[in-house]
Design a protein around this motif. Structure first.
Motif, PDB file in Angstrom:
ATOM      1  N   VAL A 206       0.853  -1.188   0.000  1.00  0.00           N
ATOM      2  CA  VAL A 206       0.000   0.000   0.000  1.00  0.00           C
ATOM      3  C   VAL A 206       0.888   1.236   0.000  1.00  0.00           C
ATOM      4  CG1 VAL A 206      -1.765   1.286   1.254  1.00  0.00           C
ATOM      5  CG2 VAL A 206      -1.830  -1.227   1.239  1.00  0.00           C
ATOM      6  N   PHE A 207       0.589   2.176  -0.913  1.00  0.00           N
ATOM      7  CA  PHE A 207       1.310   3.439  -1.031  1.00  0.00           C
ATOM      8  C   PHE A 207       0.269   4.555  -1.022  1.00  0.00           C
ATOM      9  CE2 PHE A 207       2.971   0.108  -3.808  1.00  0.00           C
ATOM     10  CZ  PHE A 207       4.211  -0.134  -3.250  1.00  0.00           C
ATOM     11  N   ALA A 208      -0.109   5.008   0.167  1.00  0.00           N
ATOM     12  CA  ALA A 208      -1.162   6.028   0.319  1.00  0.00           C
ATOM     13  C   ALA A 208      -2.448   5.515  -0.316  1.00  0.00           C
ATOM     14  CB  ALA A 208      -0.723   7.371  -0.242  1.00  0.00           C
ATOM     15  N   HIS A 209      -2.890   6.084  -1.446  1.00  0.00           N
ATOM     16  CA  HIS A 209      -4.139   5.648  -2.077  1.00  0.00           C
ATOM     17  C   HIS A 209      -3.899   4.682  -3.250  1.00  0.00           C
ATOM     18  CE1 HIS A 209      -3.430   8.700  -5.208  1.00  0.00           C
ATOM     19  NE2 HIS A 209      -3.136   9.509  -4.210  1.00  0.00           N
ATOM     20  N   ARG A 210      -2.647   4.310  -3.475  1.00  0.00           N
ATOM     21  CA  ARG A 210      -2.341   3.309  -4.500  1.00  0.00           C
ATOM     22  C   ARG A 210      -1.921   2.010  -3.812  1.00  0.00           C
ATOM     23  NH1 ARG A 210      -0.464   8.030  -7.104  1.00  0.00           N
ATOM     24  NH2 ARG A 210      -1.481   8.272  -9.127  1.00  0.00           N
ATOM     25  N   PHE A 211      -2.095   0.905  -4.520  1.00  0.00           N
ATOM     26  CA  PHE A 211      -1.707  -0.381  -3.946  1.00  0.00           C
ATOM     27  C   PHE A 211      -1.425  -1.375  -5.060  1.00  0.00           C
ATOM     28  CE2 PHE A 211      -6.269  -0.369  -4.456  1.00  0.00           C
ATOM     29  CZ  PHE A 211      -6.606  -1.655  -4.869  1.00  0.00           C
TER      30      PHE A 211
ATOM     31  N   ALA B  58      -2.974  -0.419  -8.630  1.00  0.00           N
ATOM     32  CA  ALA B  58      -4.329   0.135  -8.626  1.00  0.00           C
ATOM     33  C   ALA B  58      -4.353   1.430  -7.830  1.00  0.00           C
ATOM     34  CB  ALA B  58      -5.301  -0.882  -8.028  1.00  0.00           C
ATOM     35  N   ASP B  59      -5.270   2.313  -8.189  1.00  0.00           N
ATOM     36  CA  ASP B  59      -5.380   3.628  -7.558  1.00  0.00           C
ATOM     37  C   ASP B  59      -6.818   3.876  -7.131  1.00  0.00           C
ATOM     38  OD1 ASP B  59      -5.175   6.273  -6.769  1.00  0.00           O
ATOM     39  OD2 ASP B  59      -4.713   7.050  -8.757  1.00  0.00           O
ATOM     40  N   LEU B  60      -7.004   4.095  -5.818  1.00  0.00           N
ATOM     41  CA  LEU B  60      -8.332   4.447  -5.299  1.00  0.00           C
ATOM     42  C   LEU B  60      -8.568   5.947  -5.357  1.00  0.00           C
ATOM     43  CD1 LEU B  60      -8.782   2.392  -1.994  1.00  0.00           C
ATOM     44  CD2 LEU B  60      -9.788   1.955  -4.217  1.00  0.00           C
ATOM     45  N   GLY B  61      -7.505   6.731  -5.391  1.00  0.00           N
ATOM     46  CA  GLY B  61      -7.625   8.179  -5.236  1.00  0.00           C
ATOM     47  C   GLY B  61      -7.717   8.497  -3.754  1.00  0.00           C
ATOM     48  N   PRO B  62      -7.403   9.722  -3.354  1.00  0.00           N
ATOM     49  CA  PRO B  62      -7.427  10.086  -1.937  1.00  0.00           C
ATOM     50  C   PRO B  62      -8.791   9.884  -1.272  1.00  0.00           C
ATOM     51  CG  PRO B  62      -6.274  11.756  -3.214  1.00  0.00           C
ATOM     52  CD  PRO B  62      -6.889  10.806  -4.194  1.00  0.00           C
ATOM     53  N   LYS B  63      -9.874  10.261  -1.951  1.00  0.00           N
ATOM     54  CA  LYS B  63     -11.212  10.107  -1.358  1.00  0.00           C
ATOM     55  C   LYS B  63     -11.585   8.631  -1.243  1.00  0.00           C
ATOM     56  CE  LYS B  63     -13.087  14.564  -2.053  1.00  0.00           C
ATOM     57  NZ  LYS B  63     -12.614  15.323  -0.984  1.00  0.00           N
ATOM     58  N   GLY B  64     -11.204   7.820  -2.231  1.00  0.00           N
ATOM     59  CA  GLY B  64     -11.467   6.390  -2.176  1.00  0.00           C
ATOM     60  C   GLY B  64     -10.745   5.732  -1.017  1.00  0.00           C
ATOM     61  N   ALA B  65      -9.496   6.166  -0.764  1.00  0.00           N
ATOM     62  CA  ALA B  65      -8.722   5.602   0.343  1.00  0.00           C
ATOM     63  C   ALA B  65      -9.327   5.987   1.689  1.00  0.00           C
ATOM     64  CB  ALA B  65      -7.267   6.054   0.256  1.00  0.00           C
ATOM     65  N   GLU B  66      -9.996   7.139   1.754  1.00  0.00           N
ATOM     66  CA  GLU B  66     -10.689   7.517   2.992  1.00  0.00           C
ATOM     67  C   GLU B  66     -11.904   6.615   3.210  1.00  0.00           C
ATOM     68  OE1 GLU B  66     -11.781  11.658   2.918  1.00  0.00           O
ATOM     69  OE2 GLU B  66      -9.705  12.291   2.629  1.00  0.00           O
TER      70      GLU B  66
ATOM     71  N   GLU C  27      -1.775   1.943 -14.584  1.00  0.00           N
ATOM     72  CA  GLU C  27      -2.487   1.488 -13.393  1.00  0.00           C
ATOM     73  C   GLU C  27      -3.958   1.260 -13.702  1.00  0.00           C
ATOM     74  OE1 GLU C  27      -1.898   4.745 -10.711  1.00  0.00           O
ATOM     75  OE2 GLU C  27      -3.427   5.958 -11.654  1.00  0.00           O
ATOM     76  N   ILE C  28      -4.653   0.756 -12.701  1.00  0.00           N
ATOM     77  CA  ILE C  28      -6.109   0.617 -12.781  1.00  0.00           C
ATOM     78  C   ILE C  28      -6.714   1.682 -11.884  1.00  0.00           C
ATOM     79  CG2 ILE C  28      -8.091  -0.869 -12.275  1.00  0.00           C
ATOM     80  CD1 ILE C  28      -6.094  -3.269 -12.623  1.00  0.00           C
ATOM     81  N   LYS C  29      -7.536   2.562 -12.459  1.00  0.00           N
ATOM     82  CA  LYS C  29      -8.276   3.551 -11.666  1.00  0.00           C
ATOM     83  C   LYS C  29      -9.506   2.826 -11.129  1.00  0.00           C
ATOM     84  CE  LYS C  29      -6.597   7.778 -11.901  1.00  0.00           C
ATOM     85  NZ  LYS C  29      -6.148   8.466 -10.720  1.00  0.00           N
ATOM     86  N   VAL C  30      -9.502   2.530  -9.845  1.00  0.00           N
ATOM     87  CA  VAL C  30     -10.556   1.721  -9.237  1.00  0.00           C
ATOM     88  C   VAL C  30     -11.854   2.526  -9.140  1.00  0.00           C
ATOM     89  CG1 VAL C  30     -11.236   0.419  -7.177  1.00  0.00           C
ATOM     90  CG2 VAL C  30      -8.849   0.421  -7.932  1.00  0.00           C
ATOM     91  N   THR C  31     -12.956   1.931  -9.624  1.00  0.00           N
ATOM     92  CA  THR C  31     -14.269   2.573  -9.523  1.00  0.00           C
ATOM     93  C   THR C  31     -15.177   1.849  -8.527  1.00  0.00           C
ATOM     94  OG1 THR C  31     -15.021   1.305 -11.435  1.00  0.00           O
ATOM     95  CG2 THR C  31     -14.211   3.542 -11.855  1.00  0.00           C
ATOM     96  N   ARG C  32     -14.820   0.604  -8.178  1.00  0.00           N
ATOM     97  CA  ARG C  32     -15.598  -0.172  -7.204  1.00  0.00           C
ATOM     98  C   ARG C  32     -14.650  -1.150  -6.543  1.00  0.00           C
ATOM     99  NH1 ARG C  32     -18.785  -4.828  -6.448  1.00  0.00           N
ATOM    100  NH2 ARG C  32     -20.849  -4.385  -5.626  1.00  0.00           N
TER     101      ARG C  32
END
Length: 159
Positions: A17-22, A33-41, A61-66
């Motif tokens: 895990v790297f902040a909002h990426r993993f 994959a990237d959740l984005g800052p709001k997704g990681a919250e 990367e994969i921009k995670v939507t779900r």
């Protein structure tokens, strides 16, 4: 080259895990994959966690939507586009730092230090109450059109 809007779905285990990426081990490969800052919250990440995700596959990367895992409700993530708000046009008015600072205060932000003037906007370091320091992009007419986490080095924020 892969299209930027190809949707993918994977099930696997989070390895790093790297902040909002993993990284996700799935289908015999490692995926970033990237959740984005709001997704990681909204969805806490931890190594070893088995997850199922859906997202937009990009070259890097994969921009995670779900994303979901057993025992938790699925989280839907909307990624804002990195550009200006839809239809935002910079007003053709002269630069006035007082207009910009007044707009930030009117919106509930308390600016700190000197704003950085750019050709069509100012970048202002500000925060609301004791919240996180945020970089606001405010056009010369006083419209706040972008907010992002303040970069500690850029704004000389001491830890």
């Amino acid at each position: 080259m892969m299209p930027h809007n190809e949707t993918t779905a994977l099930s696997g285990t989070i390895t790093h895990v790297f902040a909002h990426r993993f990284t996700l081990e799935a289908e015999g490969a490692t995926h970033l994959a990237d959740l984005g800052p709001k997704g990681a919250e909204a969805f806490s990440l931890s190594p070893g966690l088995p997850v199922t995700l859906e997202g937009e596959r990009r070259p890097s990367e994969i921009k995670v939507t779900r994303i979901e895992t057993a025992g938790r409700a699925p989280v839907i993530i909307e990624h804002k586009k990195p550009n200006h708000a839809p239809g935002h046009k910079h007003a053709d008015v002269p630069a006035d730092v007082n207009v910009v600072l007044a707009a930030a205060r009117k919106a509930g932000w308390e600016p700190k230090g000197e704003p950085h003037q750019k050709p069509k906007h100012f970048e202002v370091l500000a925060r609301q109450g004791q919240g996180p320091w945020t970089e606001l992009h405010i056009d010369f007419a006083g419209t706040i059109y972008k907010q992002k986490s303040a970069d500690a080095e850029k704004w000389s924020l001491a830890a």
